[in-house]
Design a protein around this motif. Structure first.
Motif, PDB file in Angstrom:
ATOM      1  N   UNK A 298       9.386   2.134  84.168  1.00  0.00           N
ATOM      2  CA  UNK A 298       9.421   1.452  82.869  1.00  0.00           C
ATOM      3  C   UNK A 298      10.345   0.238  82.866  1.00  0.00           C
ATOM      4  N   UNK A 299      11.384   0.253  83.686  1.00  0.00           N
ATOM      5  CA  UNK A 299      12.391  -0.818  83.673  1.00  0.00           C
ATOM      6  C   UNK A 299      11.810  -2.180  84.019  1.00  0.00           C
ATOM      7  N   UNK A 300      10.696  -2.215  84.748  1.00  0.00           N
ATOM      8  CA  UNK A 300      10.103  -3.491  85.136  1.00  0.00           C
ATOM      9  C   UNK A 300       8.935  -3.880  84.220  1.00  0.00           C
ATOM     10  N   UNK A 301       8.765  -3.148  83.137  1.00  0.00           N
ATOM     11  CA  UNK A 301       7.764  -3.490  82.122  1.00  0.00           C
ATOM     12  C   UNK A 301       8.442  -4.318  81.032  1.00  0.00           C
ATOM     13  N   UNK A 302       7.700  -5.225  80.438  1.00  0.00           N
ATOM     14  CA  UNK A 302       8.260  -6.052  79.365  1.00  0.00           C
ATOM     15  C   UNK A 302       8.566  -5.195  78.136  1.00  0.00           C
ATOM     16  N   UNK A 303       9.599  -5.564  77.444  1.00  0.00           N
ATOM     17  CA  UNK A 303      10.012  -4.920  76.188  1.00  0.00           C
ATOM     18  C   UNK A 303      10.291  -3.428  76.366  1.00  0.00           C
ATOM     19  N   UNK A 304      10.846  -3.066  77.511  1.00  0.00           N
ATOM     20  CA  UNK A 304      11.270  -1.688  77.749  1.00  0.00           C
ATOM     21  C   UNK A 304      12.772  -1.709  77.987  1.00  0.00           C
ATOM     22  N   UNK A 305      13.502  -0.840  77.311  1.00  0.00           N
ATOM     23  CA  UNK A 305      14.960  -0.848  77.436  1.00  0.00           C
ATOM     24  C   UNK A 305      15.530   0.536  77.188  1.00  0.00           C
ATOM     25  N   UNK A 306      16.661   0.802  77.824  1.00  0.00           N
ATOM     26  CA  UNK A 306      17.414   2.033  77.564  1.00  0.00           C
ATOM     27  C   UNK A 306      18.583   1.735  76.632  1.00  0.00           C
ATOM     28  N   UNK A 307      18.716   0.499  76.222  1.00  0.00           N
ATOM     29  CA  UNK A 307      19.919   0.048  75.533  1.00  0.00           C
ATOM     30  C   UNK A 307      19.802   0.000  74.014  1.00  0.00           C
ATOM     31  N   UNK A 308      18.706   0.431  73.483  1.00  0.00           N
ATOM     32  CA  UNK A 308      18.501   0.381  72.041  1.00  0.00           C
ATOM     33  C   UNK A 308      18.138   1.777  71.548  1.00  0.00           C
TER      34      UNK A 308
ATOM     35  N   UNK B 198      25.572  -4.924  76.594  1.00  0.00           N
ATOM     36  CA  UNK B 198      25.600  -6.365  76.825  1.00  0.00           C
ATOM     37  C   UNK B 198      24.244  -7.018  76.610  1.00  0.00           C
ATOM     38  N   UNK B 199      23.195  -6.261  76.683  1.00  0.00           N
ATOM     39  CA  UNK B 199      21.862  -6.822  76.484  1.00  0.00           C
ATOM     40  C   UNK B 199      20.886  -5.717  76.171  1.00  0.00           C
ATOM     41  N   UNK B 200      19.757  -6.068  75.543  1.00  0.00           N
ATOM     42  CA  UNK B 200      18.820  -5.009  75.183  1.00  0.00           C
ATOM     43  C   UNK B 200      17.374  -5.461  75.124  1.00  0.00           C
ATOM     44  N   UNK B 201      17.072  -6.740  75.324  1.00  0.00           N
ATOM     45  CA  UNK B 201      15.731  -7.237  75.064  1.00  0.00           C
ATOM     46  C   UNK B 201      14.666  -6.660  75.987  1.00  0.00           C
ATOM     47  N   UNK B 202      15.043  -6.155  77.139  1.00  0.00           N
ATOM     48  CA  UNK B 202      14.048  -5.610  78.045  1.00  0.00           C
ATOM     49  C   UNK B 202      13.220  -6.684  78.713  1.00  0.00           C
ATOM     50  N   UNK B 203      13.809  -7.844  78.955  1.00  0.00           N
ATOM     51  CA  UNK B 203      13.087  -8.962  79.555  1.00  0.00           C
ATOM     52  C   UNK B 203      13.587  -9.325  80.938  1.00  0.00           C
ATOM     53  N   UNK B 204      14.814  -9.024  81.270  1.00  0.00           N
ATOM     54  CA  UNK B 204      15.412  -9.547  82.501  1.00  0.00           C
ATOM     55  C   UNK B 204      14.654  -9.117  83.750  1.00  0.00           C
ATOM     56  N   UNK B 205      14.468  -7.824  83.961  1.00  0.00           N
ATOM     57  CA  UNK B 205      13.845  -7.380  85.211  1.00  0.00           C
ATOM     58  C   UNK B 205      12.407  -7.853  85.358  1.00  0.00           C
ATOM     59  N   UNK B 206      11.542  -7.694  84.343  1.00  0.00           N
ATOM     60  CA  UNK B 206      10.181  -8.215  84.526  1.00  0.00           C
ATOM     61  C   UNK B 206      10.151  -9.736  84.659  1.00  0.00           C
TER      62      UNK B 206
END
Length: 139
Positions: free
Chosen positions: A70-80, A91-99
């Motif tokens: 899931x971490x490499x999918x867009x808009x997926x995050x463990x931070x929210x 520090x971040x939550x958008x779920x955009x960095x890895x993808x």
């Protein structure tokens, strides 16, 4: 010109431009992820000013196979937690960095969660995601 829906590839490259301005911005995103995962030690290795290689190694909590996929999918995050945008304590939550990084570079993530018997690796190259597979990684 008529309005049209953008392709997933174009969407990912646009998002990558927002996240990946230069190699330093990739390092920033990866270090923030490590800190949010509870890392107390972070090692950064670069080659060619980050154009040939950026490697971030940390002692954070790691991810399970499911989380890694899931971490490499867009808009997926463990931070929210839940859907409360006011409950962000990372520090971040958008779920955009890895993808986004995977859309413009060869990305490989190797991780091991304490609840799993071995590590997992996932790769993303030019936006094409592979399924996580078992990997070797020191505990």
């Amino acid at each position: 010109m008529p309005v049209r829906q953008l392709t997933e590839d174009v969407i990912n490259r646009i998002a990558a431009g927002e996240v990946v301005e230069r190699p330093a911005s990739v390092v920033k995103e990866l270090v923030e992820n490590a800190l949010d995962a509870g890392a107390s030690q972070i090692e950064i290795v670069t080659d060619g000013g980050g154009r040939r290689l950026i490697r971030v190694t940390d002692d954070g909590d790691g991810m399970t196979r499911r989380d890694l996929a899931l971490a490499v999918e867009r808009h997926a995050t463990s931070k929210l937690p839940e859907d409360d945008l006011l409950a962000i304590h990372t520090l971040g939550f958008r779920g955009e960095a890895l993808p986004s990084i995977g859309a413009v570079a060869r990305l490989s993530i190797t991780t091991r969660h304490a609840s799993e018997p071995h590590a997992w690796v996932v790769t993303v190259e030019g936006g094409a995601k592979a399924e996580p597979r078992p990997a070797a990684l020191a505990a």
